[in-house]
Scaffold this motif. Structure first.
Motif, mmCIF file in Angstrom:
data_model
loop_
_atom_site.group_PDB
_atom_site.id
_atom_site.type_symbol
_atom_site.label_atom_id
_atom_site.label_comp_id
_atom_site.label_asym_id
_atom_site.label_seq_id
_atom_site.Cartn_x
_atom_site.Cartn_y
_atom_site.Cartn_z
ATOM 1 N N LEU A 99 -4.985 0.287 0.076
ATOM 2 C CA LEU A 99 -6.025 -0.024 1.375
ATOM 3 C C LEU A 99 -5.867 1.219 2.122
ATOM 4 O O LEU A 99 -4.888 1.659 2.377
ATOM 5 N N THR A 100 -7.087 1.608 2.691
ATOM 6 C CA THR A 100 -7.161 2.694 3.622
ATOM 7 C C THR A 100 -6.843 2.194 4.874
ATOM 8 O O THR A 100 -6.691 0.938 5.353
ATOM 9 N N GLN A 101 -6.338 3.279 5.839
ATOM 10 C CA GLN A 101 -6.018 2.892 7.093
ATOM 11 C C GLN A 101 -7.089 2.095 7.768
ATOM 12 O O GLN A 101 -6.944 1.390 8.477
ATOM 13 N N ASP A 102 -8.326 2.603 7.488
ATOM 14 C CA ASP A 102 -9.330 1.945 8.250
ATOM 15 C C ASP A 102 -9.751 0.609 7.551
ATOM 16 O O ASP A 102 -9.789 -0.143 8.521
ATOM 17 N N LYS A 103 -9.379 0.311 6.563
ATOM 18 C CA LYS A 103 -9.431 -1.053 5.944
ATOM 19 C C LYS A 103 -8.274 -1.821 6.407
ATOM 20 O O LYS A 103 -8.383 -3.160 7.023
ATOM 21 N N CYS A 141 0.767 -1.195 -0.093
ATOM 22 C CA CYS A 141 0.273 0.034 0.096
ATOM 23 C C CYS A 141 0.869 1.217 -0.018
ATOM 24 O O CYS A 141 0.540 2.205 -0.881
#
Length: 85
Positions: free
Chosen positions: A72-76, A62
């Motif tokens: 990918l997001t930090q939340d994901k 990422c």
């Protein structure tokens, strides 16, 4: 995941597969509960380590991947880690 980071993950998964087959045989043969649970714990740890390695590789990609794949997001990523907890 790239091929280089996939190799150790596959090794861990294959080891866990062998351990799980052993646990199944132990249950079928009526082995002591303590022995079965000890081996089952080893399988669980091997799977957890493989999962963490996959997520960690995803984080690395990422940050460094310039491909067309959406990052990918930090939340994901956090959600992926929490699914292994």
């Amino acid at each position: 995941m790239n091929e280089e980071s996939m190799k150790p993950v596959l090794n861990r998964l294959k080891r866990a597969q062998g351990q799980l087959a052993s646990v199944i045989a132990m249950v079928e043969n009526g082995r002591e509960c303590e022995d079965v649970v000890t081996q089952l714990s080893a399988v669980s740890k091997a799977l957890d380590r493989a999962g963490f390695k996959i997520v960690a590789s995803g984080m690395r990609q990422c940050l460094t991947d310039g491909s067309e794949n959406p990052p990918l997001t930090q939340d994901k990523l956090e959600k992926l880690f929490l699914t292994l907890a």
